[in-house]
Design an enzyme around this catalytic site. Structure first.
Site, PDB file in Angstrom:
ATOM      1  N   LYS A  50       0.504  -1.970 -12.593  1.00  0.00           N
ATOM      2  CA  LYS A  50      -0.403  -3.065 -12.915  1.00  0.00           C
ATOM      3  C   LYS A  50      -0.960  -2.875 -14.330  1.00  0.00           C
ATOM      4  CE  LYS A  50      -2.265  -3.554  -8.188  1.00  0.00           C
ATOM      5  NZ  LYS A  50      -1.915  -4.955  -7.900  1.00  0.00           N
ATOM      6  N   ARG A 110       2.511  -4.619   2.434  1.00  0.00           N
ATOM      7  CA  ARG A 110       3.331  -5.101   3.549  1.00  0.00           C
ATOM      8  C   ARG A 110       4.220  -3.993   4.104  1.00  0.00           C
ATOM      9  NH1 ARG A 110       5.866  -9.626  -0.228  1.00  0.00           N
ATOM     10  NH2 ARG A 110       3.734  -9.394  -0.968  1.00  0.00           N
TER      11      ARG A 110
END
Length: 463
Positions: A242, A316
């Site tokens: 990020k 996830r």
């Protein structure tokens, strides 16, 4: 933290908080004394919701308080505004509020949350005002909700240096000890040995070992309710790193875990007749020589192989193992909470979590109840036409889409595969953060959807 609410029996000469709605303001003013009419005019008080005014007695002392509010779900925040604005003294709710069970619960919840503060690292002034807490079932429900919300907020607000996987497990153990629940934790390489390979793959890149936290409470023969919360204690994005600005809030990436612990607290405190299980995959997504990489193929507890299209779609992956384990017991209700996708925030904004479900009855109950009590969630579809976008040429599935759109739906489609077996499953994709402060909702960690979930479970299983 909530010591600004005191037993009604201990309140000494409390001032009464009177309420007035915008539509009823003119009629209310007409019934006042000339002194109070003049005072209201001089202070330009118009009864707008969330505004309040002390009214004087003839001798100049304070006589009472008037609060502008609307009798709807947002009334919670109208009452919250009183806590930090009223001067030192003791106050009580008027009889008409106490006699309205719904309004009383909203009012007391607002008074509790109006005094919430996170002061672990710096001193924050406590409220000067004290409020008489009604001795009613409505007030008990409000306190239960407030303490669950406060737990979730506190956990999210703690920075990652003090809230890693081990500390998150300690928080779960502390909660379990309060309510005589049991907790087991699978740590580090034991995850791989006990067939939780996705959790281990994501978390092994950190020197703080990943773990699966498993809490159980209640009668083993009661209906099974299972909660799963994403516990990514810090998310760098992994090798799909990020930007620095996007990491600033990543201590909140365990916000899903915080939600389920707050919700679990509500359930256990209310003694709902359920067999509760809470599963939290607790990891850090870090960059190291041992971290998982883009294009790696990892296994899952279900036996489904996953090509890693992006290491920043790690939530996830850890949820896949936890959901597989949760679904293996065929619970009546399975809820997962996760700060999962930016796409859900783009679609619905920061204050409205996205809801996905395989069960219309559960989805409708969560959405309708959330709107009714002011803890909203909004349903988005598990759109099967998009499932091929998760196809991989080298594994059973990819963890990201081959396209750029519908990211929240894609994530739900990925999770749906692992939740199969639960009679009714709902996935809540949330922000878990207030970017700015308002009364009762200070800037920082936030609980979203858990009041709605608790009400749905209470309606279904409550005595």
């Amino acid at each position: 933290m909530f010591d600004h609410l005191i037993p009604a029996s201990s309140a000494q000469n409390p001032l009464t908080i009177h309420t007035v709605t915008t539509s009823g303001f003119d009629a209310w003013v007409n019934g006042l004394s000339d002194l109070h009419k003049s005072w209201i005019g001089a202070n330009r008080f118009e009864g707008k919701r969330g505004t309040s005014l002390l009214l004087p007695a003839a001798d100049g002392a304070a006589a009472c308080v008037v609060l502008g509010f609307e009798n709807d779900a947002k009334a919670v925040w109208d009452f919250a505004s009183l806590v930090m604005t009223l001067p030192k003294g003791t106050y009580q709710l008027e009889t008409s509020v106490l006699e309205d069970e719904t309004l009383c619960e909203r009012a007391v919840l607002g008074l509790y949350l109006g005094g919430y503060r996170f002061d672990r690292y710096r001193k924050i002034d406590a409220p000067l005002a004290q409020f008489a807490r009604p001795d009613t079932a409505a007030a008990d429900r409000a306190e239960n909700s407030a303490r669950g919300i406060a737990l979730a907020r506190d956990l999210i607000n703690v920075p990652a240096n003090d809230m890693g996987p081990a500390e998150l497990a300690d928080a779960a153990s502390s909660l379990a000890g309060e309510f005589d629940a049991s907790v087991t934790t699978i740590i580090g390489e034991e995850l791989e040995k006990q067939n939780f390979p996705a959790i281990y793959a994501v978390g092994k890149g950190s020197d703080r070992a990943p773990r699966l936290i498993d809490m159980r409470w209640g009668d083993e023969n009661a209906p099974r309710v299972t909660l799963v919360g994403k516990g990514v204690c810090f998310d760098t994005g992994g090798y799909d790193l990020k930007p620095a600005s996007n990491m600033l809030l990543m201590k909140k990436d365990m916000g899903g875990a915080a939600q389920v612990l707050g919700l679990a607290r509500m359930i256990m405190a209310a003694k709902l007749p359920v067999r509760l299980r809470v599963l939290i995959p607790a990891v850090e997504n870090m960059v190291s020589g041992n971290a998982f990489r883009p294009s790696d193929v990892i296994n899952t507890r279900k036996g489904v192989t996953v090509e890693v299209g992006n290491t920043d779609a790690e939530g996830r992956l850890v949820l896949s193992d936890a959901l597989t384990e949760a679904a293996s017991e065929d619970p009546e209700v399975l809820l997962d909470f996760a700060t999962l996708t930016g796409a859900a925030r783009v679609a619905l904004g920061l204050g409205l979590p996205a809801l996905f479900s395989n069960n219309d009855e559960l989805a409708n109950a969560l959405q309708n109840t959330g709107m009714e009590i002011g803890d909203p969630v909004w349903r988005l579809p598990i759109w099967e036409d998009y499932r091929p976008l998760l196809d991989s040429r080298v594994a059973d599935t990819n963890n990201i889409s081959s396209g750029a759109f519908g990211g929240a739906i894609i994530a739900a489609l990925f999770l749906d595969r692992f939740a199969q077996g639960a009679k009714a499953w709902a996935h809540i994709d949330l922000m878990a953060w207030n970017p700015s402060g308002t009364p009762g909702k200070p800037e920082g960690g936030e609980a979203q959807g858990i009041r709605a979930a608790f009400r749905v479970l209470s309606d279904r299983y409550g005595q």
